[in-house]
Write an enzyme that holds these catalytic residues in place. Structure first.
Site, PDB file in Angstrom:
ATOM      1  N   SER A   1     155.669  13.923  27.940  1.00 16.92           N
ATOM      2  CA  SER A   1     154.447  13.556  28.643  1.00 16.92           C
ATOM      3  C   SER A   1     153.338  14.552  28.338  1.00 16.92           C
ATOM      4  CB  SER A   1     154.694  13.495  30.161  1.00 16.92           C
ATOM      5  OG  SER A   1     155.011  14.787  30.665  1.00 16.92           O
TER       6      SER A   1
ATOM      7  N   ASP B   1     153.025  25.676  23.347  1.00 14.47           N
ATOM      8  CA  ASP B   1     153.270  25.581  24.785  1.00 14.47           C
ATOM      9  C   ASP B   1     154.118  26.732  25.323  1.00 14.47           C
ATOM     10  OD1 ASP B   1     155.607  24.649  23.558  1.00 14.47           O
ATOM     11  OD2 ASP B   1     155.470  22.631  24.410  1.00 14.47           O
ATOM     12  N   THR B   2     155.107  27.171  24.550  1.00 12.22           N
ATOM     13  CA  THR B   2     155.914  28.288  25.020  1.00 12.22           C
ATOM     14  C   THR B   2     155.112  29.580  25.044  1.00 12.22           C
ATOM     15  OG1 THR B   2     157.859  27.214  24.071  1.00 12.22           O
ATOM     16  CG2 THR B   2     158.111  29.499  24.753  1.00 12.22           C
TER      17      THR B   2
ATOM     18  N   ASN C   1     166.062  28.781  20.561  1.00  8.89           N
ATOM     19  CA  ASN C   1     165.866  27.401  21.006  1.00  8.89           C
ATOM     20  C   ASN C   1     167.213  26.781  21.357  1.00  8.89           C
ATOM     21  OD1 ASN C   1     162.899  26.412  20.299  1.00  8.89           O
ATOM     22  ND2 ASN C   1     163.561  27.800  18.673  1.00  8.89           N
TER      23      ASN C   1
ATOM     24  N   GLY D   1     155.657  22.814  19.062  1.00  4.99           N
ATOM     25  CA  GLY D   1     155.412  23.355  17.729  1.00  4.99           C
ATOM     26  C   GLY D   1     155.894  22.445  16.619  1.00  4.99           C
TER      27      GLY D   1
ATOM     28  N   ARG E   1     149.438  16.178  29.997  1.00  5.68           N
ATOM     29  CA  ARG E   1     148.671  16.397  31.220  1.00  5.68           C
ATOM     30  C   ARG E   1     147.309  16.959  30.875  1.00  5.68           C
ATOM     31  NH1 ARG E   1     153.754  17.180  31.390  1.00  5.68           N
ATOM     32  NH2 ARG E   1     153.459  18.895  29.949  1.00  5.68           N
TER      33      ARG E   1
ATOM     34  N   GLY F   1     158.407  22.902  33.977  1.00 10.51           N
ATOM     35  CA  GLY F   1     158.896  21.814  34.818  1.00 10.51           C
ATOM     36  C   GLY F   1     160.370  21.903  35.138  1.00 10.51           C
TER      37      GLY F   1
ATOM     38  N   ALA G   1     156.709  16.802  24.677  1.00 15.62           N
ATOM     39  CA  ALA G   1     157.353  15.734  23.919  1.00 15.62           C
ATOM     40  C   ALA G   1     157.554  14.477  24.747  1.00 15.62           C
ATOM     41  CB  ALA G   1     158.699  16.221  23.382  1.00 15.62           C
TER      42      ALA G   1
END
Length: 498
Positions: free
Chosen positions: A16, A242-243, A301, A82, A18, A411, A14
């Site tokens: 950045s 991503d998770t 979450n 998501g 890569r 991160g 959300a």
């Protein structure tokens, strides 16, 4: 000598994005960040939207850098947050910028959908945590507000699945991302058609669902021409969420462990073989999302480092543009456990004026307002650590398995202060790393899909062999026990389960 393979992960967060290059050789993976770029939401066409043209331009820019190096790339895949999605026009024209889950239209649709369909029905079919930002309420808003591009759409694709299609893969939804929508049924492993039709959204727009690691076809001729990548490069549906990708890369084994994907959001959970769709799961606001091999990510979450990110933006507006390392140092110097927040409140999800909202919340709950930048950040971090304890205790209630080790991935694992707070608040041994867990999981699920790694156990063994990990043990827990009692009282006073 084992065969070398190269894979590229496009990891969209959300804040950045890569492009990461991975080289798999002799049971280890080496990664290199090729390109990093900011992501941004903006007011556009009457709503808060993601800048899709910017994302595509930056993604191609990263792939061009790989192409210029003549890397014999075997595959590429995208993962993203998501719930958000792109509507693909029937005429193949450029799609409009997708709405951001933080747009206020979801809050308007949410109570109407709950009233019409009922929480019990929605949960019994999906096992998903109720959040107004879920895709179900977004597609309901499309129908309620008469979104004009709906009638002209051919299909709906979640963000990462759209990028995979843009690069040349066939239009599908990978299951880990599909499972975040709140209209995927993890027991039937199919879209919950009655929920979609119940909110007035055309079922015909939903794409086929594919397992994690599914090859989707070679990159398109247009992608080859723009990037210089080899035409043999395969687009793979990795874990598109991503998770899901991060948890695949958890360097864990045995029982008694949990994971925390720590970034803009904190997603804390355990890995289960089957969905847990019970009244207690609904009461505790837990969610069942899907991971590699259709494992179940039983999780919750939490607002996450978004709280700190928004505080930082407030400080910058006031002329104090401080980096995260400086903010963490200031937080470490601030007085501990003064002001606590309920990090589960959906009201934190909106952008803007975070320090003002924290101040108002503190006063409304009879607590002192933070008086410095460091105090604001410390308040956020300590509140997250206590939220982690609540989730771990809820998970133990549901599974009968207490947590002994918490793996912090992503991160947020670089924040050593928060890692130690998590150990102190929960009493668990905290293992931090790998930092780029999402990209690593993305890369290794691609490799598994192409037969270069054998299953989830093989993926995790590669991770353990490839990356250094840092361990944090609980220290002085006395003050944290007192803070835990205050945190429970705070939650109970607002009618929340603890």
């Amino acid at each position: 000598m084992s065969k070398v393979s190269h894979h590229a992960a496009i990891d969209l967060g959300a804040e950045s994005g890569r492009v990461i290059l991975g080289k798999l050789e002799d049971g280890k993976i080496a990664i290199e960040e090729i390109h990093r770029f900011p992501n941004r939401m903006r007011e556009n066409e009457g709503g808060l939207r993601w800048d899709l043209r910017h994302l595509k331009s930056e993604i191609l820019g990263g792939l061009i850098k790989i192409g210029e190096r003549k890397v014999p790339l075997d595959s590429v895949s995208c993962d993203s947050w998501g719930v958000d999605y792109v509507l693909i026009p029937e005429d193949e024209s450029a799609p409009k910028d997708p709405y951001c889950y933080r747009d206020g239209r979801n809050e308007r649709a949410y109570p109407k959908v709950i009233q019409k369909l009922g929480q019990e029905k929605i949960f019994s079919e999906t096992g998903l945590q109720f959040m107004a930002l879920n895709t179900l309420y977004q597609v309901a808003a499309d129908g309620m507000e008469g979104r004009p591009d709906l009638a002209k759409a051919r299909t709906l694709l979640p963000i990462a699945d759209y990028v995979n299609h843009f690069l040349g893969g066939r239009p599908v939804s990978e299951v880990s991302l599909a499972s975040t929508t709140q209209f995927y049924n993890p027991r039937t492993r199919a879209w919950a058609r009655d929920l979609i039709e119940g909110v007035g959204f055309p079922f015909r727009l939903l794409p086929p669902i594919v397992p994690s690691g599914t090859p989707l076809g070679k990159i398109s001729a247009a992608t080859v021409q723009v990037t210089g990548l080899p035409a043999t490069c395969e687009v793979v549906a990795s874990c598109s969420h991503d998770t899901g990708a991060a948890v695949a890369a958890a360097p864990a084994g045995g029982k008694g462990w949990a994971y925390l994907s720590s970034g803009t959001w904190s997603l804390l959970g355990v890995e289960a073989a089957e969905p847990v769709v019970t009244p207690d799961c609904l009461r505790l606001a837990m969610t069942n999302e899907v991971g590699f091999g259709h494992t179940i990510r039983l999780l919750k979450n939490i607002a996450g480092l978004w709280l700190v990110q928004e505080c930082r933006r407030d400080f910058a507006k006031q002329g104090r543009d401080l980096d995260y390392a400086t903010l963490t140092k200031l937080a470490g110097e601030a007085k501990p456990l003064v002001t606590l927040l309920d990090a589960f409140l959906s009201s934190w999800n909106a952008p803007g004026e975070m320090t003002g909202r924290i101040t108002a919340y503190a006063r409304s709950t009879g607590q002192p307002a933070p008086a410095s930048d460091g105090a604001f950040v410390r308040t956020c971090l300590e509140s997250l650590a206590l939220a982690y304890r609540e989730v771990l205790e809820s998970l133990a209630t549901l599974t009968g398995q207490p947590c002994r080790t918490l793996h912090i991935l992503g991160g947020g694992g670089q924040n050593r202060l928060l890692n130690q707070m998590a150990a102190d608040a929960t009493g668990c041994t905290v293992v931090a790393g790998p930092v780029e867990a999402t990209a690593v999981g993305n890369l290794l699920v691609q490799a598994a899909g192409l037969g270069r790694v054998q299953g989830l156990a093989g993926i995790r063994e590669v991770v353990r062999q490839s990356f250094p990990l840092e361990t944090f043990q609980p220290k002085d827990r006395g003050p944290w026990e007192e803070a835990w009692k205050r945190f429970q009282a705070l939650r109970s006073s607002q009618g929340n389960p603890t």
